[in-house]
Design an enzyme around this catalytic site. Structure first.
Site, mmCIF file in Angstrom:
data_model
loop_
_atom_site.group_PDB
_atom_site.id
_atom_site.type_symbol
_atom_site.label_atom_id
_atom_site.label_comp_id
_atom_site.label_asym_id
_atom_site.label_seq_id
_atom_site.Cartn_x
_atom_site.Cartn_y
_atom_site.Cartn_z
ATOM 1 N N HIS D 186 37.312 -88.030 -21.475
ATOM 2 C CA HIS D 186 37.066 -87.038 -20.430
ATOM 3 C C HIS D 186 37.779 -85.754 -20.834
ATOM 4 C CE1 HIS D 186 35.981 -85.528 -16.505
ATOM 5 N NE2 HIS D 186 37.200 -85.044 -16.387
ATOM 6 N N GLY D 195 35.040 -85.083 -12.771
ATOM 7 C CA GLY D 195 33.670 -84.658 -12.542
ATOM 8 C C GLY D 195 33.165 -83.673 -13.575
ATOM 9 N N LEU D 221 33.422 -93.445 -12.619
ATOM 10 C CA LEU D 221 33.650 -92.599 -13.778
ATOM 11 C C LEU D 221 34.945 -91.822 -13.608
ATOM 12 C CD1 LEU D 221 32.334 -91.659 -16.421
ATOM 13 C CD2 LEU D 221 31.530 -89.674 -15.175
ATOM 14 N N ASP D 222 35.668 -91.658 -14.643
ATOM 15 C CA ASP D 222 36.889 -90.843 -14.674
ATOM 16 C C ASP D 222 38.038 -91.488 -13.913
ATOM 17 O OD1 ASP D 222 35.151 -89.147 -15.910
ATOM 18 O OD2 ASP D 222 35.083 -87.691 -14.291
ATOM 19 N N GLU D 223 37.857 -92.699 -13.431
ATOM 20 C CA GLU D 223 38.929 -93.337 -12.683
ATOM 21 C C GLU D 223 39.390 -94.646 -13.310
ATOM 22 O OE1 GLU D 223 38.047 -93.459 -8.514
ATOM 23 O OE2 GLU D 223 37.632 -91.297 -8.448
#
Lengths: 277, 277, 277, 277
Positions: D186, D195, D221-223
């Site tokens: 990311h 995001g 996503l991203d977590e």
């Protein structure tokens, strides 16, 4: 209308910014970015300006010459693709990083060829359609080997030579042909660990941080003007080969950064140091 | 002869550098250092120039006003000692760092007093001969507490208020009195971990790097213009208290750095962002 | 029940972890944290274990001796407050950083006194109620001066001496009294810029990163085992005094970090290097 | 004789190190490296040991099961070449970095193919003799597109999927097929700027440092669990495109670092966090 880079270095004197910006104003040039630096100790003035406008380069240079000290250096350049020759030995990380960036269109450069004293990297380089020229040093004196490399180089109009882990020392005779045009990556945080096997030296010394240094090669290897440096942390558990491995990530990024600064005309050299805008 | 700081921010237009440097030249000022930045997106021009010379500030300002857009901000300052109020709660690292620097003569500032909602730090502060004023929040509404702090602040001609780990949220009503004058250290790498207990949040999230952010406090806490940030590496073996401990070394250095930038008139604020020269 | 630190270094041989952990298990000790390192090149084993339990230190040591190689070093320690002497010259940043941490209770140490060759820092030190002893070098030979310092030191049971910017070189004769007990901060990224005025050297060389190195002083100054290093970025616009100023922030944090590692018994020294857990 | 990696995670209980190392000792295994970590808060024990010896994996595992808590995870692995699928969209820097490392033999991996929703990167990938499979998302629902990708993936025995700037969000349904097997980069310092367009977000917020985060993709996503992060400094003069450009150097190094950690079996995942040895 085009975007020009105006590069000036000169003895400093009062009013230089005024006199230069007056000319830009009268020529109806639009300043896109502007960087100046005055070295008060050495009384030196440096300026890099990007201007948009309709320029007659020669006329502009003449106007600038009239108001600048007589020994000023003035360069007015369009952002052109510079001619770059890469030199390497056996390691692919620094070379590969440049090849990928070049493929990606990130570099304002045409890579004319790769010269190596081994053919190890030939398969990699040829994937990218770039000529790979092996100039073996086997059985040759250093002078004779360099002469053969010079013969290759003379076939090109060279702007920069990048030593992407080229593991042989270049003689003063060689480098004086390309002053401030040869960019080397030294795999240590210069001036620590000058010379051979810096990772082994770093391991022996027990340092907690290792680094890499990109610099111009003038005269003495590892003693030219430093362009960029970066570091990474290590600890007692790193063997020197571990340091070498992790160090490669620093080396390649620092070398590519230095190359980009050169291609974008952001580096001034004086007193064996660099001013970078 | 004295050294002045000339600070200009303005709408951008062609020829500003020329017009400004013309005035400096005609006033026989010697430019010691010069930084400009143009934000092309927002058409904003920023300039910070240090000049040596024999200046009539008002006359110089008037000349600059004549050639600059009408809404330009022009500040002509002698490097004076600014009046700083520190606010803290119980932790001594950030406060202590500023006290030592102040004692050392490193800061262009007079620390007028330290305000705290506890008296924990009184023994430390009084060692340095600086008034320590406890304004307890016990039994008070937030508004009432802030009113009492404001009453203290009104006794001083405040240039900057530094929140050196002051652990209470300030209301919009309070901060609007000191726009771009309150510097806070937030113990995370903003905008990550806004709000309370950022080290606990960082621990829960399992980050590999923690940071600290110095910023101006305007309206919403933790959302003001960022001045300086720095980070340090952590790993799975760090408890949140370990992160808090190591984070303090980053916090104090970042906060002191931001304070020095402010004291040296190096920060411009616009669009909730900073330009730093 | 108490928490002990068990520190072992030894020739390596198969089964050490098993044999040691067997003893911990049989003694009903609870392992809180455990770090091991084996230097395969030199066949050396290092282990630092924190255990909770009801210990007879002598008995535990004897049991460990029975299963370890005969030349193993075994230390079983309660986390006690160590006796620390600070030495400084005129700069306050590194000294002040330690004083604030000490005041804050962050250090497992009693600072017994500060020794200096000038009385510049006396007002700062005495604020903290710590004895300040001036041992001027004026008119004295190096040997005579060091003899006077030794006379002061002999009045204390010294665990560590911290050279917090003590700007005089210590002789081999002096340091051999305190092997691996004198921690120095060198204001460069060793081994770069050994010797005097490293910031000036760094400025002359045109480096883009400067650093600081905390190390034990054994025999040759600046060549002892490195404990901690850190760096900060600089550029062409930094004078050597600017480098000195920004370098101080690195120096103090690195020195305090090294001191804390020592106080927490996290450092093993061998082959002029450190293993740090 | 071979070198095995023994990976254990388990509820913690007294004597685990002793019991495990006893088995290693009785089996006449030589410990090459050993890392343990106990999460006291969650009472979890993690251990990664490299051992040399003549091993019957199944027998060793059975012995370990007898002395470990019943829900312990035990993996005994030879360092094998893992099967890796790369996914990308249009940017070449992260993908290219992995391709060069793979070519160089630096990775313990066979790259089976590259899957992309565009054919932009096909010329680059095919240079390296690696199959490039375009799975366009044009005109397809997210589910239908993912189904086509899954159909490709099912043709391989996948150890890891690396999202080398694959710019589409994967659904929970997709990722649950590959828990802790999908590594994403990311382009921000998570959890900041979750995001889309993190560089634009970073630019708008006026941060002074940008970063990149490699993490496993599980559910949101991203977590997912963070594996590696790094940062680089920026300033007011950086446009968001400048941030994007310089950020790429961080992204590629962080992603490759995370991939190598995974290939070397150095990552444990629990509680949405990683333990990394």
């Amino acid at each position: 209308m085009a975007r020009y880079r105006v590069l000036i270095d000169s003895e400093d004197e009062k009013g230089l910014v005024y006199k230069i910006s007056k000319i830009f104003f009268e020529q109806n040039l639009n300043i896109i970015s502007n960087n100046e630096f005055v070295d008060k100790v050495n009384n030196k003035f440096f300026m890099r300006t990007e201007v948009d406008g309709d320029i007659n380069s020669d006329a502009l240079k003449e106007k600038l010459q009239q108001i600048l000290p007589s020994n000023a250096n003035i360069n007015i350049k369009l952002p052109n693709r510079k001619n770059v020759i890469l030199m390497a030995t056996k390691e692919s990380h620094a070379l590969g990083d440049i090849l990928i960036r070049h493929f990606d269109g990130e570099l304002e450069a045409d890579i004319k060829c790769v010269i190596s004293n081994y053919d190890t990297l030939k398969p990699l380089v040829e994937k990218f359609g770039i000529p790979f020229i092996t100039v073996s040093h086997e059985g040759l004196s250093r002078e004779e080997h360099e002469k053969r490399i010079l013969d290759v180089l003379k076939g090109y109009d060279v702007d920069y030579i990048v030593l992407a882990k080229y593991m042989r020392i270049l003689t003063s005779d060689f480098v004086k042909n390309y002053e401030n045009k040869i960019i080397n990556i030294h795999h240590s945080f210069l001036p620590a660990f000058i010379g051979a096997n810096p990772y082994k030296q770093a391991y022996e010394r027990g340092v907690k941080i290792i680094g890499a240094t990109a610099h111009f090669v003038n005269d003495n290897l590892d003693e030219g003007p430093i362009i960029a440096q970066d570091i990474t942390e290590v600890n007692h558990a790193y063997s020197w080969r571990d340091m070498q491995q992790i160090g490669r990530d620093v080396e390649k990024v620092v070398l590519s950064k230095a190359l980009k600064l050169a291609l974008e005309d952001r580096i001034f050299v004086y007193n064996n140091k660099t001013v970078i805008f």
